[in-house]
Design a protein around this motif. Structure first.
Motif, PDB file in Angstrom:
ATOM      1  N   HIS A 273       6.582  48.772  45.103  1.00 61.18           N
ATOM      2  CA  HIS A 273       5.461  48.705  44.431  1.00 61.18           C
ATOM      3  C   HIS A 273       4.358  47.855  45.134  1.00 61.18           C
ATOM      4  CE1 HIS A 273       7.051  50.411  40.877  1.00 61.18           C
ATOM      5  NE2 HIS A 273       6.140  50.779  40.427  1.00 61.18           N
ATOM      6  N   LEU A 274       4.931  46.794  45.719  1.00 57.62           N
ATOM      7  CA  LEU A 274       4.159  45.767  46.535  1.00 57.62           C
ATOM      8  C   LEU A 274       3.554  46.592  47.546  1.00 57.62           C
ATOM      9  CD1 LEU A 274       3.230  42.764  47.049  1.00 57.62           C
ATOM     10  CD2 LEU A 274       5.383  42.405  48.279  1.00 57.62           C
ATOM     11  N   LYS A 275       4.303  47.184  48.408  1.00 57.68           N
ATOM     12  CA  LYS A 275       3.777  47.839  49.604  1.00 57.68           C
ATOM     13  C   LYS A 275       2.866  48.806  49.232  1.00 57.68           C
ATOM     14  CE  LYS A 275       7.658  47.470  52.965  1.00 57.68           C
ATOM     15  NZ  LYS A 275       8.706  48.197  53.733  1.00 57.68           N
ATOM     16  N   GLU A 276       3.083  49.351  48.040  1.00 50.72           N
ATOM     17  CA  GLU A 276       2.317  50.523  47.531  1.00 50.72           C
ATOM     18  C   GLU A 276       0.839  49.959  47.192  1.00 50.72           C
ATOM     19  OE1 GLU A 276       2.948  54.202  44.674  1.00 50.72           O
ATOM     20  OE2 GLU A 276       3.154  52.205  43.567  1.00 50.72           O
ATOM     21  N   GLU A 308       6.287  35.359  54.196  1.00 55.93           N
ATOM     22  CA  GLU A 308       5.012  34.533  54.571  1.00 55.93           C
ATOM     23  C   GLU A 308       4.104  34.919  53.706  1.00 55.93           C
ATOM     24  OE1 GLU A 308       4.498  35.488  58.679  1.00 55.93           O
ATOM     25  OE2 GLU A 308       6.488  34.744  59.294  1.00 55.93           O
ATOM     26  N   TRP A 309       4.128  34.813  52.593  1.00 49.82           N
ATOM     27  CA  TRP A 309       3.146  35.243  51.348  1.00 49.82           C
ATOM     28  C   TRP A 309       1.963  34.099  51.365  1.00 49.82           C
ATOM     29  CZ3 TRP A 309       1.890  31.601  47.581  1.00 49.82           C
ATOM     30  CH2 TRP A 309       2.570  30.696  47.303  1.00 49.82           C
ATOM     31  N   ARG A 310       2.252  32.826  51.738  1.00 46.63           N
ATOM     32  CA  ARG A 310       1.049  32.093  51.729  1.00 46.63           C
ATOM     33  C   ARG A 310       0.170  32.358  53.152  1.00 46.63           C
ATOM     34  NH1 ARG A 310       5.429  29.067  50.683  1.00 46.63           N
ATOM     35  NH2 ARG A 310       5.365  27.634  48.860  1.00 46.63           N
ATOM     36  N   GLU A 311       0.718  32.918  54.042  1.00 42.26           N
ATOM     37  CA  GLU A 311      -0.148  33.350  55.163  1.00 42.26           C
ATOM     38  C   GLU A 311      -0.986  34.528  54.831  1.00 42.26           C
ATOM     39  OE1 GLU A 311       2.670  32.137  55.533  1.00 42.26           O
ATOM     40  OE2 GLU A 311       2.486  30.422  56.801  1.00 42.26           O
ATOM     41  N   VAL A 312      -0.348  35.558  54.003  1.00 38.82           N
ATOM     42  CA  VAL A 312      -1.145  36.627  53.796  1.00 38.82           C
ATOM     43  C   VAL A 312      -2.322  36.233  52.764  1.00 38.82           C
ATOM     44  CG1 VAL A 312      -0.882  38.620  52.303  1.00 38.82           C
ATOM     45  CG2 VAL A 312       0.788  38.070  53.730  1.00 38.82           C
ATOM     46  N   LEU A 313      -2.178  35.196  51.950  1.00 37.34           N
ATOM     47  CA  LEU A 313      -3.316  34.764  51.054  1.00 37.34           C
ATOM     48  C   LEU A 313      -4.519  34.082  51.744  1.00 37.34           C
ATOM     49  CD1 LEU A 313      -1.443  33.511  47.635  1.00 37.34           C
ATOM     50  CD2 LEU A 313      -2.364  35.822  48.506  1.00 37.34           C
ATOM     51  N   LYS A 314      -4.263  33.673  52.812  1.00 35.30           N
ATOM     52  CA  LYS A 314      -5.096  32.875  53.759  1.00 35.30           C
ATOM     53  C   LYS A 314      -5.943  33.871  54.540  1.00 35.30           C
ATOM     54  CE  LYS A 314      -2.483  28.760  54.210  1.00 35.30           C
ATOM     55  NZ  LYS A 314      -1.740  27.579  55.155  1.00 35.30           N
ATOM     56  N   ARG A 315      -5.568  35.106  54.656  1.00 37.53           N
ATOM     57  CA  ARG A 315      -6.344  35.926  55.336  1.00 37.53           C
ATOM     58  C   ARG A 315      -7.477  36.431  54.768  1.00 37.53           C
ATOM     59  NH1 ARG A 315      -2.737  39.538  58.717  1.00 37.53           N
ATOM     60  NH2 ARG A 315      -4.503  41.067  58.919  1.00 37.53           N
ATOM     61  N   GLU A 316      -8.726  36.194  55.477  1.00 35.41           N
ATOM     62  CA  GLU A 316     -10.102  36.475  54.861  1.00 35.41           C
ATOM     63  C   GLU A 316     -10.355  37.521  54.099  1.00 35.41           C
ATOM     64  OE1 GLU A 316     -14.738  36.357  56.492  1.00 35.41           O
ATOM     65  OE2 GLU A 316     -12.823  36.009  57.978  1.00 35.41           O
ATOM     66  N   GLU A 317     -10.029  38.696  54.403  1.00 35.94           N
ATOM     67  CA  GLU A 317     -10.253  39.804  53.818  1.00 35.94           C
ATOM     68  C   GLU A 317      -9.656  39.912  52.289  1.00 35.94           C
ATOM     69  OE1 GLU A 317      -6.710  40.881  56.449  1.00 35.94           O
ATOM     70  OE2 GLU A 317      -8.320  39.553  56.368  1.00 35.94           O
ATOM     71  N   GLU A 320     -10.909  36.408  50.049  1.00 36.49           N
ATOM     72  CA  GLU A 320     -12.503  36.392  49.356  1.00 36.49           C
ATOM     73  C   GLU A 320     -12.249  36.969  47.742  1.00 36.49           C
ATOM     74  OE1 GLU A 320     -15.223  39.816  50.773  1.00 36.49           O
ATOM     75  OE2 GLU A 320     -13.772  39.930  52.311  1.00 36.49           O
ATOM     76  N   TYR A 321     -11.096  37.630  47.541  1.00 34.63           N
ATOM     77  CA  TYR A 321     -11.028  38.189  46.284  1.00 34.63           C
ATOM     78  C   TYR A 321     -10.487  37.068  45.238  1.00 34.63           C
ATOM     79  CZ  TYR A 321     -12.526  42.828  47.890  1.00 34.63           C
ATOM     80  OH  TYR A 321     -13.248  43.966  48.522  1.00 34.63           O
ATOM     81  N   LYS A 322     -10.027  36.170  45.850  1.00 36.47           N
ATOM     82  CA  LYS A 322      -9.608  34.864  44.790  1.00 36.47           C
ATOM     83  C   LYS A 322     -10.240  34.579  43.632  1.00 36.47           C
ATOM     84  CE  LYS A 322      -7.929  30.400  45.091  1.00 36.47           C
ATOM     85  NZ  LYS A 322      -7.866  28.803  45.976  1.00 36.47           N
ATOM     86  N   THR A 323     -11.488  34.600  43.456  1.00 33.69           N
ATOM     87  CA  THR A 323     -12.150  34.127  42.264  1.00 33.69           C
ATOM     88  C   THR A 323     -13.409  35.100  41.943  1.00 33.69           C
ATOM     89  OG1 THR A 323     -13.722  32.779  43.592  1.00 33.69           O
ATOM     90  CG2 THR A 323     -11.927  31.767  42.381  1.00 33.69           C
ATOM     91  N   GLU A 324     -14.174  35.628  42.739  1.00 32.76           N
ATOM     92  CA  GLU A 324     -15.629  36.237  42.184  1.00 32.76           C
ATOM     93  C   GLU A 324     -15.278  37.646  42.293  1.00 32.76           C
ATOM     94  OE1 GLU A 324     -18.759  34.525  44.580  1.00 32.76           O
ATOM     95  OE2 GLU A 324     -18.354  32.533  43.911  1.00 32.76           O
ATOM     96  N   VAL A 331      -6.964  49.891  42.014  1.00 34.85           N
ATOM     97  CA  VAL A 331      -6.602  49.163  42.985  1.00 34.85           C
ATOM     98  C   VAL A 331      -6.382  47.744  42.387  1.00 34.85           C
ATOM     99  CG1 VAL A 331      -7.481  48.242  45.382  1.00 34.85           C
ATOM    100  CG2 VAL A 331      -7.916  50.588  44.596  1.00 34.85           C
ATOM    101  N   VAL A 332      -5.427  47.060  42.779  1.00 34.59           N
ATOM    102  CA  VAL A 332      -5.005  45.847  42.169  1.00 34.59           C
ATOM    103  C   VAL A 332      -5.979  44.591  43.150  1.00 34.59           C
ATOM    104  CG1 VAL A 332      -2.783  46.162  41.884  1.00 34.59           C
ATOM    105  CG2 VAL A 332      -3.002  45.116  44.070  1.00 34.59           C
ATOM    106  N   ASN A 333      -6.352  43.692  42.569  1.00 31.78           N
ATOM    107  CA  ASN A 333      -6.778  42.358  43.083  1.00 31.78           C
ATOM    108  C   ASN A 333      -5.445  41.819  43.942  1.00 31.78           C
ATOM    109  OD1 ASN A 333      -7.413  39.727  43.785  1.00 31.78           O
ATOM    110  ND2 ASN A 333      -9.112  39.885  42.344  1.00 31.78           N
ATOM    111  N   LEU A 334      -5.280  42.072  45.400  1.00 33.71           N
ATOM    112  CA  LEU A 334      -4.167  41.649  46.218  1.00 33.71           C
ATOM    113  C   LEU A 334      -3.938  40.120  45.924  1.00 33.71           C
ATOM    114  CD1 LEU A 334      -1.772  43.189  47.363  1.00 33.71           C
ATOM    115  CD2 LEU A 334      -3.254  42.787  49.563  1.00 33.71           C
ATOM    116  N   TYR A 335      -4.987  39.374  46.073  1.00 42.87           N
ATOM    117  CA  TYR A 335      -4.793  38.097  45.839  1.00 42.87           C
ATOM    118  C   TYR A 335      -4.251  37.611  44.889  1.00 42.87           C
ATOM    119  CZ  TYR A 335      -5.643  33.070  46.365  1.00 42.87           C
ATOM    120  OH  TYR A 335      -5.112  31.657  46.640  1.00 42.87           O
TER     121      TYR A 335
END
Length: 420
Positions: A273-276, A308-317, A320-324, A331-335
């Motif tokens: 599911h995560l990969k999907e 390395e999920w922390r590094e994934v969350l630091k990816r700019e793309e 940018e979906y963290k808050t706004e 399509v899930v909000n991946l962050y």
């Protein structure tokens, strides 16, 4: 006191075909010596008369004018066919028996209701006696390496319904308007029932076949599902399990259920599911350009599998979906998805402990238990009928027909309401 009446013929359907035989009827008569004969006959046999031969053969209250073994055969064929019309054709092709699809439906409803009611009874008994402090894994935490791991998987899938027949005859009912209903499916199996295959997966890890497994399902909501899932966990050795591992798609209701019932369990976000979801997000941000989203997807998935999920969350793309920003439906909000499930994606640790990290078994279970029978083109189900049929199919797909269904139905196959 009973007196002999007329001689009557009867035809009954057996696994050897239709059998016709003659027998005498006896009727109750009150006299000075036997003033309660009629009442006694009604109490024992359900009417003022009785056929002793039927009682001797054990078929005096046989529903549908067929033996229990024939009813079991019809119920199995009816529950495994794609429709009751197909079941009728199979009975003709295989046994040259002409049985209408309506009769098959009634037999399946009757047998499946026996199964469902027993599940409800056993579930109530199990839940009332459940005490988390009695569980071995609860006492010893996640440390023990001895014994077996009890795996729990859960998921949901939708099917189309129509109003039950007992509901009011409103215009909506007359039009049989459809609505979608979720069936929640649970699967339990043990690590000592796994069979290692010669094949390896893409990461070089062993591939296993699940031997013994047990399914449970319901359309009646989270509370009912939680209790029935707990029942089959207890039935499959929850009290003696060294570890309990729950694999799910990250749904909030599943996380809450784990905290309520077995908070000591290891919960894993299903890697598939995560990969999907990573794939869908990549397709969205790269406008479905495979030359961009596919390489990106492989890199992100590798990071997540390596912990390395922390590094994934630091990816700019992604960040940018963290808050706004938000994503479209489907399509899930991946962050947020990764962050909310950060406790359940430590795949290096899971693999080191020898745990499964995928839920392929529950995905295939959704297909075989529910979709292959209830989600075919044009089908609309009354919820009550679907609920009992799903209970029967869960037993079939758990290979519990001979062990569970057959003795249960044989013990309960009698109904004064159905008639002879």
């Amino acid at each position: 006191m009973l007196k002999r009446d007329r001689r009557c013929s009867r035809e009954i359907l057996t696994t050897e075909g239709y059998i016709r035989y003659n027998r005498y009827r006896m009727y109750a008569v009150n006299d000075e010596s036997h003033k309660d004969s009629i009442d006694k006959c009604v109490e024992l046999y359900g009417s003022k008369s009785v056929y002793p031969m039927d009682v001797f053969l054990g078929i005096d209250r046989t529903p549908f004018k067929m033996t229990v073994d024939m009813a079991l055969r019809i119920a199995r064929i009816g529950a495994t066919s794609s429709s009751y019309e197909e079941a009728s054709q199979r009975l003709w092709d295989d046994f040259e028996l002409k049985i209408s699809d309506d009769t098959i439906r009634k037999v399946v409803d009757y047998v499946s209701l026996i199964v469902l009611e027993e599940d409800i009874r056993l579930t109530k008994k199990a839940v009332e006696g459940y005490d988390i402090s009695d569980m071995r894994a609860a006492k010893r935490g996640r440390r023990p390496k001895d014994g077996y791991t009890l795996y729990v998987q859960a998921d949901g899938a939708m099917f189309n319904t129509r109003p039950d027949s007992h509901q009011s005859k409103s215009e909506d009912h007359k039009k049989e308007q459809s609505s979608w209903k979720e069936n929640k499916l649970g699967l339990v199996f043990r690590s000592d029932d796994l069979q290692e295959l010669k094949d390896k997966d893409e990461n070089g890890d062993p591939v296993y076949r699940i031997g013994k497994r047990e399914y449970i399902c319901t359309t009646l909501g989270i509370d009912t599902f939680r209790d029935r899932l707990l029942y089959i966990m207890i039935n499959n050795g929850l009290s003696d399990a060294s570890n309990v591992v729950m694999i799910s798609d990250g749904a909030v209701w599943l996380r809450n259920m784990r905290k309520q019932l077995f908070p000591y369990a290891v919960q894993i976000l299903d890697l598939f599911h995560l990969k999907e979801n990573v794939m869908a997000f990549g397709q969205y941000i790269y406008h479905n350009d495979k030359s961009q989203y596919y390489p990106w997807w492989k890199v992100v998935c590798k990071q997540l599998e390596d912990g390395e999920w922390r590094e994934v969350l630091k990816r700019e793309e992604i960040a940018e979906y963290k808050t706004e920003k938000d994503t479209p439906p489907g399509v899930v909000n991946l962050y947020n998805y990764i962050y909310n499930n950060r406790e359940f994606i430590n795949y290096p640790e899971y693999r080191a402990n020898g745990y499964f990290v995928g839920s392929g078994a529950i995905e295939s279970g959704n297909k075989t238990v529910m979709q292959e029978r209830l989600k075919l083109s044009g089908m609309k189900w009354m919820v009550g009928k679907a609920e009992s049929l799903l209970a029967l199919r869960a037993k079939l797909k758990s290979d519990l027909w001979d062990e569970n269904v057959v003795p249960l139905v044989r013990a309960n196959y009698a109904s004064s309401e159905t008639g002879n």
